[in-house]
Design an enzyme around this catalytic site. Structure first.
Site, PDB file in Angstrom:
ATOM      1  N   GLU A   1      43.343  40.352  39.934  1.00 24.44           N
ATOM      2  CA  GLU A   1      43.980  41.472  39.252  1.00 24.44           C
ATOM      3  C   GLU A   1      45.448  41.170  38.932  1.00 24.44           C
ATOM      4  O   GLU A   1      45.926  41.465  37.836  1.00 24.44           O
ATOM      5  CB  GLU A   1      43.856  42.737  40.111  1.00 24.44           C
ATOM      6  CG  GLU A   1      44.136  44.013  39.335  1.00 24.44           C
ATOM      7  CD  GLU A   1      43.549  45.251  40.016  1.00 24.44           C
ATOM      8  OE1 GLU A   1      42.593  45.110  40.813  1.00 24.44           O
ATOM      9  OE2 GLU A   1      44.049  46.337  39.757  1.00 24.44           O
TER      10      GLU A   1
ATOM     11  N   GLU B   1      45.559  38.879  36.125  1.00 24.94           N
ATOM     12  CA  GLU B   1      45.250  39.580  34.880  1.00 24.94           C
ATOM     13  C   GLU B   1      46.495  40.314  34.380  1.00 24.94           C
ATOM     14  O   GLU B   1      46.816  40.293  33.189  1.00 24.94           O
ATOM     15  CB  GLU B   1      44.104  40.569  35.113  1.00 24.94           C
ATOM     16  CG  GLU B   1      43.603  41.221  33.818  1.00 24.94           C
ATOM     17  CD  GLU B   1      42.512  42.256  34.061  1.00 24.94           C
ATOM     18  OE1 GLU B   1      41.982  42.331  35.188  1.00 24.94           O
ATOM     19  OE2 GLU B   1      42.206  42.991  33.104  1.00 24.94           O
TER      20      GLU B   1
ATOM     21  N   CYS C   1      39.868  49.559  41.278  1.00 26.76           N
ATOM     22  CA  CYS C   1      39.191  49.546  42.585  1.00 26.76           C
ATOM     23  C   CYS C   1      38.446  50.834  42.865  1.00 26.76           C
ATOM     24  O   CYS C   1      37.493  50.852  43.616  1.00 26.76           O
ATOM     25  CB  CYS C   1      40.189  49.371  43.717  1.00 26.76           C
ATOM     26  SG  CYS C   1      41.290  48.032  43.450  1.00 26.76           S
TER      27      CYS C   1
ATOM     28  N   SER D   1      41.864  47.281  34.363  1.00 26.34           N
ATOM     29  CA  SER D   1      41.602  45.901  34.769  1.00 26.34           C
ATOM     30  C   SER D   1      40.100  45.661  34.751  1.00 26.34           C
ATOM     31  O   SER D   1      39.319  46.522  35.158  1.00 26.34           O
ATOM     32  CB  SER D   1      42.142  45.673  36.177  1.00 26.34           C
ATOM     33  OG  SER D   1      41.512  44.556  36.754  1.00 26.34           O
TER      34      SER D   1
ATOM     35  N   LYS E   1      31.017  55.168  45.496  1.00 27.51           N
ATOM     36  CA  LYS E   1      30.570  53.778  45.591  1.00 27.51           C
ATOM     37  C   LYS E   1      29.054  53.675  45.485  1.00 27.51           C
ATOM     38  O   LYS E   1      28.525  52.662  45.067  1.00 27.51           O
ATOM     39  CB  LYS E   1      31.044  53.164  46.907  1.00 27.51           C
ATOM     40  CG  LYS E   1      32.554  53.028  47.021  1.00 27.51           C
ATOM     41  CD  LYS E   1      33.089  51.771  46.355  1.00 27.51           C
ATOM     42  CE  LYS E   1      34.600  51.652  46.512  1.00 27.51           C
ATOM     43  NZ  LYS E   1      35.199  50.749  45.506  1.00 27.51           N
TER      44      LYS E   1
ATOM     45  N   GLU F   1      28.538  53.671  41.927  1.00 27.92           N
ATOM     46  CA  GLU F   1      29.065  52.415  41.380  1.00 27.92           C
ATOM     47  C   GLU F   1      28.079  51.271  41.580  1.00 27.92           C
ATOM     48  O   GLU F   1      27.838  50.481  40.676  1.00 27.92           O
ATOM     49  CB  GLU F   1      30.405  52.079  42.055  1.00 27.92           C
ATOM     50  CG  GLU F   1      31.091  50.857  41.469  1.00 27.92           C
ATOM     51  CD  GLU F   1      32.227  50.334  42.353  1.00 27.92           C
ATOM     52  OE1 GLU F   1      32.162  50.542  43.574  1.00 27.92           O
ATOM     53  OE2 GLU F   1      33.157  49.731  41.812  1.00 27.92           O
TER      54      GLU F   1
ATOM     55  N   GLU G   1      26.230  47.742  34.773  1.00 26.51           N
ATOM     56  CA  GLU G   1      27.175  46.638  34.576  1.00 26.51           C
ATOM     57  C   GLU G   1      27.339  45.812  35.840  1.00 26.51           C
ATOM     58  O   GLU G   1      27.795  44.669  35.786  1.00 26.51           O
ATOM     59  CB  GLU G   1      28.573  47.178  34.196  1.00 26.51           C
ATOM     60  CG  GLU G   1      28.633  47.940  32.884  1.00 26.51           C
ATOM     61  CD  GLU G   1      28.439  49.431  33.095  1.00 26.51           C
ATOM     62  OE1 GLU G   1      27.824  49.810  34.118  1.00 26.51           O
ATOM     63  OE2 GLU G   1      28.880  50.211  32.242  1.00 26.51           O
TER      64      GLU G   1
ATOM     65  N   CYS H   1      41.531  56.066  49.818  1.00 26.00           N
ATOM     66  CA  CYS H   1      40.190  55.978  50.413  1.00 26.00           C
ATOM     67  C   CYS H   1      40.132  56.571  51.824  1.00 26.00           C
ATOM     68  O   CYS H   1      39.081  57.010  52.260  1.00 26.00           O
ATOM     69  CB  CYS H   1      39.747  54.529  50.482  1.00 26.00           C
ATOM     70  SG  CYS H   1      39.991  53.658  48.944  1.00 26.00           S
TER      71      CYS H   1
END
Lengths: 575, 161
Positions: free
Chosen positions: A280, A283, A300, A320, A359, A362, A367, A504
């Site tokens: 990251e 990037e 994230c 990102s 999550k 996710e 993807e 989190c």
């Protein structure tokens, strides 16, 4: 300030003007039950369970909404008050499924606790009760309106704190129900599955969709190579379920516990957090040097990504392309690690222990299922893991400490703080400074990005390059920054967003209780872990270095793009 | 697309929600889902809040009206005279519940509290016609009469309940 003097239960109390009776009582150790009350939000006075008797007032007074005045005489436990509270509980129970024995919140249910407290022993108001189907449509949450007692806390967490507004009160009178528009499934609503509603729900009307069965099946299946990984925030909160003080770090016991469950390897999501920083931060540097799309947003937090796709789909180019850490670890386990150990990736089962409900969604994103295989096969929340420990007779208190398995288990202090708001930013700064200047950053604590402020800003000077950064703490604060970006007026280079207030550590999968300062104390625990580490910068992680040498080449390489990066979609309903 | 509805209102003015919804209903005869999404965006309210308001007030409808609106009086006098049976028969005949519209969009069935025609209880109205001292036996005939009628003239604004 002139203090107001009043008496509560014949005890003299001094209170600030404007204080509610509830808070004044609390200050002298008198606790009054509440249901609809939410700290720091405007009182609604909806549930009446906090009723008290005030001398000279004809009716009972909701203490959560009533300010103190000079000479006020309050009784919080008169027989009239107790009778009224008991009646409220009795009425709520009669319109609530009587299935405590098989309910996931049994033992940690506010309605059940009130029933015990006020000694409800019979059904006095048997009558019609509401019937509603359970909404199982989303990958993360279950919504069971039949168990809802209409306190409205979830709607306020969703509307006022997170500013999503996926659910609200609809219809009226007996037919009132907290639901989505048109009573559709959460999967097609504006919900980002953050689970903040679960944390405030007094009953089991909102709960996570459990993956315990999937994990149990995998653990028993012959030939499966089962891998567990643990998010940073879990180690700072899990102890609470075993009555340890808030903010106890239980990393070592956690590893032992997971091994006892039967996982062949226990890896640390923190390893992948370091890896994320390599990718990251590079990037970001690349975007700055090539005048790419700025500001860059962190990726994230899947709740944040979901929010952006649904509401600011035109800005997905800013995110990102890095996968979130646990997805990276899953991907690395099924590629690099599998190759190294001579394993068939098909046989590997990766379970993530996460503080998060999103999550789950996710891990099912198309993807993130490269090569027709999911990076992560199952996600358990902190709460589910505790249930699993209890189920399998693992006495957490008595467990010895153990270390994560090597290769994908080593991490630096920078990774530990991923679990709190501002952590990713801080970790990225430590890394970027080194990459751009070749020098180690001396001061490792960026106080400007720590804490619980909604939007935290800072400017960091790196070799003449001024990096403007922002940390958005809680998705409710994101719109402000995003509107600026959309208008082309943003001065930032890099923006971190965490959907849950505090990050989190306050995720929707964390232990449920309303204890004060839980966020601050869990946050502190993670900063303590960071502080104790010898290596506190992601580029010092030797195993990540090896990973690049043996497998990926360098950050941002073709291979790393294939395995560690992902894509997003514009999912707006109205463009 | 619906600029004619929004032009009288200020964007992000949350207090405009009810008159805005009334305008929408005036035009469409009900609140279409697509338009509610736009109302939510325009007022800055969450769709769930807009939907909550639309379902809280009886004056708003979320489904289109049928060609004929049947209103069954369930006021005290009509109740004493057996309006529960009238309503039940209508629901059976039309195969819908009160508040719903038949699949062929011919009839919408509504319940009202009192039409002010207690002297001829039990009473129902179909569009602007009154049927007093009604017995359940007469209902199929009445329905037949309206079902076969050519499409009624322009509909007035939604429900009066």
């Amino acid at each position: 300030m002139k203090m107001v003097e009043l008496t509560i239960n014949k005890i003299k109390v001094k209170a600030e003007p404007g204080m509610t009776i509830l808070d004044a009582a609390k200050s002298v150790g008198i606790s009054i039950p509440t249901l609809c009350h939410m700290k720091d939000l405007f009182p609604t006075g909806a549930c009446r369970i906090c009723s008290v008797e005030v001398e000279g007032q004809r009716n009972l007074i909701p203490s959560c909404a009533y300010p103190v005045y000079e000479g006020m005489k309050v009784e919080t436990n008169s027989s009239r008050v107790l009778r009224a509270r008991k009646t409220i509980v009795e009425l709520l129970i009669e319109n609530h499924p009587q299935d405590c024995l098989i309910c996931v919140r049994s033992g940690n249910c506010e309605l059940q606790n009130l029933s015990i407290k006020y000694g409800v022993r019979e059904h006095r108001y048997a009558g019609e009760s509401r019937q509603h189907a359970v909404d199982l449509s989303s990958a993360s949450l279950e919504r069971d309106p039949a168990k809802c007692i209409l306190c409205g806390r979830c709607t306020r967490a969703c509307n006022e704190i997170q500013k999503i507004g996926a659910i609200d009160f609809t219809n009226r009178g007996f037919k009132t129900i907290v639901t989505t528009p048109y009573n559709k499934g959460l999967n097609v609503s504006d919900c980002i599955l953050c689970g903040q509603c679960i944390l405030v729900c007094p009953t089991a009307a909102l709960r996570e969709k459990s993956a315990m069965k999937d994990v149990a099946t995998a653990l028993e299946k012959k030939g499966k190579f089962t891998v567990a990984q643990v998010a940073p925030a879990v180690r700072a909160s899990l102890g609470e379920e075993y009555n340890m003080p808030l903010g106890t770090d239980v990393t070592g016991k956690l590893v032992t516990g997971l091994r006892r469950l039967g996982f062949k390897k226990v890896f640390d999501t923190n390893f992948a957090a370091d890896l994320t920083i390599w990718e990251e931060a590079n990037e970001l540097i690349h975007r700055i040097q090539t005048r790419g799309i700025l500001p860059m947003f962190t990726s994230c937090c899947p709740g944040w990504v979901k929010y952006l796709e649904q509401n600011y789909g035109d800005l997905i180019g800013h995110v990102s392309s890095c996968k979130s850490p646990h997805e990276m670890l899953g991907a690395v386990t099924k590629t690099y690690y599998a190759k190294k150990m001579g394993l068939d990736p098909e046989d590997i089962f990766v379970a993530s222990i996460m503080p998060c409900t999103v999550k789950k969604y996710e891990s099912e994103r198309p993807e993130l299922s490269g090569n027709a295989m999911q990076d992560v096969d199952a996600v358990l929340t902190t709460r589910e893991l505790v249930r699993y420990f209890n189920l399998t007779g693992i006495d957490f208190d008595d467990l010895d400490s153990d270390d994560f398995d090597s290769t994908l288990g080593e991490s630096t202090g920078a990774a530990a703080i991923f679990g709190t708001s501002g952590g990713v930013m801080e970790a990225a700064l430590r890394y970027a400074y080194f990459t751009l200047t070749g020098q180690h950053l001396d001061i490792l604590d960026f106080d400007a990005v720590r804490g619980l402020t909604g939007i935290k800003e800072a400017s960091v000077d790196i070799n003449g390059l001024t990096l403007n950064i922002a940390v958005v703490n809680g998705i409710g604060n994101a719109a402000q920054v995003l509107d600026e970006v959309r208008a082309g007026k943003s001065k930032y280079h890099f923006v971190e967003v965490m959907a849950c207030p505090g990050g989190c550590i306050n995720g929707g999968g964390q232990p449920i209780h309303q204890k004060q300062d839980k966020v601050i104390k869990r946050m502190k625990a993670l900063y303590e872990i960071d502080k104790k580490m010898v290596k506190r910068r992601s580029y010092e992680n030797e195993h990540v270095k090896t990973l690049y040498k043996e497998f990926f080449g360098e950050p941002g390489s073709h291979k790393s793009h294939e395995i560690l990066h992902t894509t997003y979609q514009d999912k707006r309903k109205i463009k | 697309m619906h600029s004619e509805i929004f032009k009288n209102y200020t964007q992000n003015d949350k207090s405009a929600i009810i008159p805005l919804l009334q305008d929408v209903q005036q035009i469409y005869g009900y609140l279409p889902e697509k338009v509610l999404l736009e109302v939510a965006k325009f007022t800055g309210l969450a769709l769930s809040r807009v939907y909550g308001i639309a379902t809280f007030y009886n004056q708003f409808r979320l489904t289109p009206l049928g060609e004929n609106i049947i209103r069954v009086c369930r006021g005290t006098a009509c109740h004493v005279k057996g309006s529960a049976n009238i309503l039940y028969t209508l629901e059976q005949e039309l195969k819908i519940q009160a508040g719903e519209t038949t699949r062929d969009k011919k009839f919408t069935l509504e319940v009202v509290s009192c039409i002010g025609a207690c002297s001829i209880a039990p009473v129902i109205t179909v569009n602007d016609d009154y049927f007093g001292r009604l017995t359940t036996k007469e209902i199929p005939g009445i329905l037949k009469k309206y079902a076969n009628k050519p499409k009624a003239e322009t509909k007035k604004e939604g429900s009066a309940s």
